[in-house]
Motif scaffolding. Structure first.
Motif, PDB file in Angstrom:
ATOM      1  N   ASP A  65       0.820  -1.224   0.000  1.00 22.02           N
ATOM      2  CA  ASP A  65       0.000   0.000   0.000  1.00 22.02           C
ATOM      3  C   ASP A  65       0.850   1.268   0.000  1.00 22.02           C
ATOM      4  OD1 ASP A  65      -2.283  -1.457  -0.003  1.00 22.02           O
ATOM      5  OD2 ASP A  65      -2.809  -1.114   2.102  1.00 22.02           O
ATOM      6  N   TYR A  66       2.081   1.172   0.548  1.00 23.02           N
ATOM      7  CA  TYR A  66       2.917   2.373   0.644  1.00 23.02           C
ATOM      8  C   TYR A  66       3.117   3.002  -0.733  1.00 23.02           C
ATOM      9  CZ  TYR A  66       6.690   5.527   1.940  1.00 23.02           C
ATOM     10  OH  TYR A  66       7.449   6.657   2.143  1.00 23.02           O
ATOM     11  N   THR A  69       0.292   5.212  -1.627  1.00 27.53           N
ATOM     12  CA  THR A  69       0.015   6.369  -0.780  1.00 27.53           C
ATOM     13  C   THR A  69       0.618   7.590  -1.463  1.00 27.53           C
ATOM     14  OG1 THR A  69       0.228   4.902   1.119  1.00 27.53           O
ATOM     15  CG2 THR A  69       0.168   7.255   1.574  1.00 27.53           C
ATOM     16  N   PHE A  71       2.095  10.621  -1.426  1.00 22.48           N
ATOM     17  CA  PHE A  71       2.792  11.692  -0.725  1.00 22.48           C
ATOM     18  C   PHE A  71       3.170  12.770  -1.730  1.00 22.48           C
ATOM     19  CE2 PHE A  71       3.824   7.974   1.988  1.00 22.48           C
ATOM     20  CZ  PHE A  71       3.271   8.439   3.167  1.00 22.48           C
ATOM     21  N   SER A  72       3.069  14.036  -1.321  1.00 19.03           N
ATOM     22  CA  SER A  72       3.419  15.122  -2.241  1.00 19.03           C
ATOM     23  C   SER A  72       4.924  15.253  -2.384  1.00 19.03           C
ATOM     24  CB  SER A  72       2.871  16.455  -1.728  1.00 19.03           C
ATOM     25  OG  SER A  72       1.499  16.343  -1.509  1.00 19.03           O
TER      26      SER A  72
END
Lengths: 185, 185
Positions: A65-66, A69, A71-72
């Motif tokens: 899942d990471y 995810t 992230f900006s």
């Protein structure tokens, strides 16, 4: 178990044979009790292994899942991401080991242990109860015939009671033989 | 994370810096959420491994119990007993593997994952809330000074408001620097 209980003795229905059947029954009851406990322990191990398999799969999924995810401020090749990519094959491997282990535990341990308790031991309980029932029927038939013989019996009533005693004795002999045969194995 | 947020910018408190802090915060919130999920998965694996350890130990104990079950009709060297004696060292070995695995999972995975969520991520939440509070205090102090400046101010009231604004700005700068510094790591 040793072969102390012989089929010929069962047909004789002596007090010695009855006592020996009692000894076999106590052992069977002990074994039944022990098997149930062992079976419960086997089931607990299989259940724990199953939970470990699912937990490891969930962990692998979380690691996967990471990547999804959003992230900006991280790039594709950040340290966490790289580490997870290196870790994932190992977690997947452990996960598949766990799956195989669970299957083997269920097939080779849990299955046979449950079969023994649910088939063999259930058969013992069935035969034990059947032995008690036909023993009782036989005694009742004998008592009835004795009662009729004491009174002035009609030929018909006496004949019927004799037939019933004969039938119940035959039934008892059959049950007793099957039971003794089972106890001997 | 990349070092886009520079300490000098934090002291300037420009809209751009605020926006950038917002981006960092969204990432931190995502990371916090992700870490909590990962931590829960780690804990589940450790818990399952612990249950497997205890289940294996119980199974070994049940196998040991067979020796102490007093059957009337079995000898010391019966087949079941011999098989159990051969099986027991293996079950004990698996049991001790499981114990080691559980200890390693707790020490190397569960511990660090929990530390990250409970220390680093808790520190983030603490700093975030502290940033919001000192930002608010600074704005309130500025508003109060503006209000006093518009009315005919007493020298004393104006001086007090100026001191309060100065103190709150200093507090905000400190908080902001610590927060930005934390976000950058």
């Amino acid at each position: 178990m040793s072969n102390l209980l012989r089929l010929e003795d069962c047909l004789e229905d002596s007090p010695q044979t009855r006592a020996l059947i009692g000894v076999y029954e106590r052992d069977c009851d002990l074994l039944l009790n022990y098997s149930k406990g062992l079976n419960a322990a086997c089931k607990r191990v299989a259940r724990a292994q199953n939970e470990l398999t699912m937990a490891t799969q969930e962990l692998a999924q979380k690691l996967r899942d990471y990547q999804h995810t959003k992230f900006s401020l991280t790039s594709e090749d950040d340290l966490v991401s790289t580490t997870i990519q290196q870790l994932l094959p190992n977690v997947d491997e452990i996960s598949s080991f766990n799956t195989v282990l669970h299957t083997q535990l269920v097939d080779n341990m849990d299955y046979h242990s449950t079969e023994f308790v649910e088939k063999d031991m259930a058969e013992y309980l069935r035969l034990k109860s059947s032995f008690v029932t036909s023993d009782k029927q036989h005694e009742e038939a004998a008592a009835k015939l004795a009662k009729i013989s004491k009174k002035k019996p009609s030929e018909k009533g006496w004949q019927e009671a004799t037939d019933a005693l004969y039938a119940s004795r035959k039934g008892f002999h059959n049950t007793s033989m099957v039971y003794c045969n089972f106890l001997n194995n």
